[in-house]
Design a protein around this motif. Structure first.
Motif, mmCIF file in Angstrom:
data_model
loop_
_atom_site.group_PDB
_atom_site.id
_atom_site.type_symbol
_atom_site.label_atom_id
_atom_site.label_comp_id
_atom_site.label_asym_id
_atom_site.label_seq_id
_atom_site.Cartn_x
_atom_site.Cartn_y
_atom_site.Cartn_z
ATOM 1 N N LEU A 40 -10.452 3.677 7.908
ATOM 2 C CA LEU A 40 -9.050 4.121 7.822
ATOM 3 C C LEU A 40 -8.780 4.607 6.400
ATOM 4 O O LEU A 40 -8.911 3.851 5.440
ATOM 5 N N ILE A 41 -8.442 5.882 6.298
ATOM 6 C CA ILE A 41 -8.197 6.517 4.994
ATOM 7 C C ILE A 41 -6.895 7.307 5.076
ATOM 8 O O ILE A 41 -6.655 8.001 6.070
ATOM 9 N N GLY B 208 4.369 -0.158 0.198
ATOM 10 C CA GLY B 208 5.688 -0.724 -0.081
ATOM 11 C C GLY B 208 5.670 -2.222 0.083
ATOM 12 O O GLY B 208 4.811 -2.910 -0.460
ATOM 13 N N SER B 209 6.573 -2.748 0.938
ATOM 14 C CA SER B 209 6.757 -4.192 1.005
ATOM 15 C C SER B 209 5.522 -4.918 1.520
ATOM 16 O O SER B 209 5.306 -6.085 1.236
ATOM 17 N N ALA B 210 4.690 -4.236 2.317
ATOM 18 C CA ALA B 210 3.515 -4.920 2.880
ATOM 19 C C ALA B 210 2.250 -4.640 2.075
ATOM 20 O O ALA B 210 1.142 -4.794 2.563
ATOM 21 N N ALA C 12 -11.676 9.240 -2.124
ATOM 22 C CA ALA C 12 -11.590 9.185 -3.589
ATOM 23 C C ALA C 12 -10.198 9.589 -4.068
ATOM 24 O O ALA C 12 -9.680 9.056 -5.050
ATOM 25 N N GLU C 13 -9.598 10.533 -3.364
ATOM 26 C CA GLU C 13 -8.271 11.028 -3.775
ATOM 27 C C GLU C 13 -7.137 10.304 -3.052
ATOM 28 O O GLU C 13 -5.970 10.604 -3.297
ATOM 29 N N GLY C 14 -7.485 9.404 -2.149
ATOM 30 C CA GLY C 14 -6.448 8.695 -1.384
ATOM 31 C C GLY C 14 -6.703 7.209 -1.354
ATOM 32 O O GLY C 14 -7.415 6.665 -2.204
ATOM 33 N N THR C 15 -6.149 6.553 -0.339
ATOM 34 C CA THR C 15 -6.289 5.097 -0.214
ATOM 35 C C THR C 15 -7.165 4.774 0.990
ATOM 36 O O THR C 15 -7.007 5.349 2.061
ATOM 37 N N MET C 16 -8.070 3.823 0.764
ATOM 38 C CA MET C 16 -9.032 3.452 1.793
ATOM 39 C C MET C 16 -8.814 1.993 2.164
ATOM 40 O O MET C 16 -8.626 1.151 1.284
ATOM 41 N N GLY D 161 -0.593 12.903 -4.903
ATOM 42 C CA GLY D 161 0.678 12.689 -5.600
ATOM 43 C C GLY D 161 1.590 11.690 -4.916
ATOM 44 O O GLY D 161 2.541 11.208 -5.514
ATOM 45 N N LYS D 162 1.358 11.367 -3.669
ATOM 46 C CA LYS D 162 2.243 10.455 -2.930
ATOM 47 C C LYS D 162 1.531 9.144 -2.564
ATOM 48 O O LYS D 162 2.107 8.076 -2.640
ATOM 49 N N ILE D 163 0.286 9.270 -2.114
ATOM 50 C CA ILE D 163 -0.500 8.084 -1.747
ATOM 51 C C ILE D 163 -1.390 7.749 -2.945
ATOM 52 O O ILE D 163 -2.007 8.651 -3.520
ATOM 53 N N PRO D 164 -1.472 6.471 -3.327
ATOM 54 C CA PRO D 164 -2.300 6.114 -4.488
ATOM 55 C C PRO D 164 -3.737 6.620 -4.353
ATOM 56 O O PRO D 164 -4.350 6.474 -3.296
#
Ligand SMILES: [Zn+2]
Length: 503
Positions: A349-350, A395-397, A94-98, A355-358
């Motif tokens: 994969l999470i 980023g680019s990917a 929930a606080e990061g990217t999955m 503050g850094k990872i969406p």
């Protein structure tokens, strides 16, 4: 810095004082000689232990890579599972990217972890099947972090990813709860020697068959010791691995059957040669879910500690699995992993770094374990002198396509086993045979559609063969299984048996 120097100075002063006191009184106070000697030793140990730790102090950011062995994505709440198996992992999601479509390139612990730690596919890193040594030419995440000035440590209890199989490279401190310790630097050496003694005691007190908490206890101790220096920690959790015997505190949380250990072990033995009845299979799935709960609890302890130490906003945490697990799916080994079955290849994969990872991001693109190291290198801006085959996922990917093919190798010890997975199809080469499955229909492993869709099979065959050829051409060592296997010792064999790897 002032505190650091102060701690070191206090240690030195105590050491000098104790030394002078000892010299002055050694003849007159014979009775207290042992006590004074003890003070000298303790003061010296303190000076070295804290001194090296504090003097090396530098700000993070840190990286913690958590691998939960044999963890299925679809048995986690954040991936849509109905049971509450994973409150702490769900929080990270929930606080990061999955990443919703993540796959391992190898459904075995040695190969799957090798890809995770090198950013290379199986045929390229050289650790093709369980127990085949990862060659030193395959530079690992630990080596990248070490070369970038990080403290590096690994905590596991699976012989298949032990230093004996080449996984010690790059780690200052490798703590294998089952077999021993590898260490290189002064600070961690002292730390690890202390742990070795405590481990021997704790291992003697462990109940055989249950997942223990040694790896998380040692990892938390190490973080408390090293958190003032930027660090890379590799934490490997075996709880979800067969034979699905959850610790007593979690046993019985799911399902309504008494989770008797003898029954679990006898059903697990049965999975080797016979098909289980529906209630028997459901009973084992209940226990598997309880083991996930146990693994998730350890992640909760880790998060608590990061917050307690105030480094949670300065730490990138990656949670994933080396491979999935087949749970009562048709057409394949009924439980376990190691085949090219879809359930053994899909992984969670999470990535989490407040503050850094969406936060709350759900990525649809197809990703693989080989993408993890390039992504970590990119996020932390590390220097790396080795080409990696995976992609940096931010980023680019950012816009990785859902139809990017995922590749995997199976058990290569007896025949060629390769597969390619797209959202629609899975095409596999199994020795002389070829299989084509239509994934959305749920018929994977049941209906081989190779005759019905020859043009689909031809085009996927070309894609798969291209990947195999490229992987072999880019390999860090020439492809060969000859003389590469490491033989486990007697104790390792016993442990592997307890983990359900062998009968
Ligand atoms: Zn594994």
């Amino acid at each position: 810095m002032i505190v650091n120097v102060g701690v070191l100075a206090v240690g030195i002063v105590i050491g000098l004082w104790a030394g002078f006191a000892y010299r002055r009184h050694m003849r007159s106070i014979t009775l207290f000689r042992p006590a004074l000697l003890l003070v000298i030793v303790a003061a010296t140990v303190l000076a070295v232990f804290f001194g090296t730790s504090y003097m090396a102090s530098r700000p993070g950011p840190n990286c913690i890579l958590i691998s939960i062995d044999a963890l299925r994505a679809d048995h986690l709440g954040c991936y849509g599972y109905a049971r509450a198996t994973s409150p702490n992992i769900d929080r990270l999601a929930a606080e990061g990217t999955m990443f919703l479509r993540a796959f391992t390139p190898c459904p075995g612990s040695t190969g799957g972890h090798a890809s995770m730690l090198t950013g290379l596919y199986t045929l390229s890193h050289g650790a093709y099947v369980n127990g085949v040594r990862l060659p030193p030419e395959a530079r690992t995440a630990a080596e990248v972090f070490r070369d970038n000035g990080y403290s590096t440590a690994a905590f596991t209890k699976n012989w298949f990813i032990s230093p004996a199989v080449g996984f010690g490279q790059g780690f200052d401190c490798f703590i294998d709860n089952a077999y021993g310790i590898i260490l290189r630097k002064a600070g961690p050496r002292l730390f690890a020697r202390g742990l070795a003694i405590s481990q021997a005691i704790r291992r003697a007190l462990e109940r055989p068959g249950f997942p223990s908490s040694l790896e998380i206890e040692d990892a938390l101790t190490w973080i408390r010791f090293r958190h003032r220096h930027k660090f890379f920690l590799f934490l490997h959790i075996m709880d979800a691995h067969s034979p699905y015997v959850p610790p007593p505190v979690f046993a019985g949380r799911f399902g309504d059957t008494e989770p008797d250990v003898a029954r679990i072990l006898s059903l697990h033995d049965k999975t080797w040669e016979a098909r289980l009845s529906r209630p028997e299979a459901e009973f084992l799935v209940d226990r598997y879910d309880e083991e996930i709960l146990s693994a998730d609890h350890k992640i909760g302890l880790l998060l608590e500690e990061l917050e307690h130490l105030g480094i949670h906003n300065n730490t990138l945490v990656v949670v994933m699995a080396d491979h999935g697990e087949v749970l009562d799916e048709s057409g394949h080994k009924q439980f376990g992993h190691g085949t090219l079955a879809h359930g053994g290849l899909r992984i969670p994969l999470i990535m989490w770094w407040p503050g850094k990872i969406p936060a709350g991001d759900r990525r649809q693109g197809t990703v693989q374990s080989v993408d993890v190291l390039p992504t970590v290198i990119d996020i932390l801006n590390l220097q790396d002198r080795m080409p990696r085959q995976g992609l940096a996922l931010f980023g680019s990917a950012d816009s990785i396509a859902a139809d990017r093919p995922a590749f995997a190798t199976g058990d290569l010890s007896a025949r060629d086993e390769y597969t390619v997975i797209t959202p629609q199809w899975q095409y596999s080469i199994l020795g002389e045979e070829a299989h084509l499955y239509d994934l959305p229909t749920g018929s994977a492993g049941i209906y081989n559609l190779i005759e019905q869709y020859p043009s689909v099979a031809d085009s996927l065959q070309a894609v798969l063969q291209g990947w195999v050829d490229r992987s072999i051409a880019e390999a860090v060592v020439p492809y060969s299984l000859e003389g590469r296997s490491v033989t486990p010792g007697k104790e390792a064999l016993e442990r592997l048996k307890a983990l359900g790897y062998i009968q």
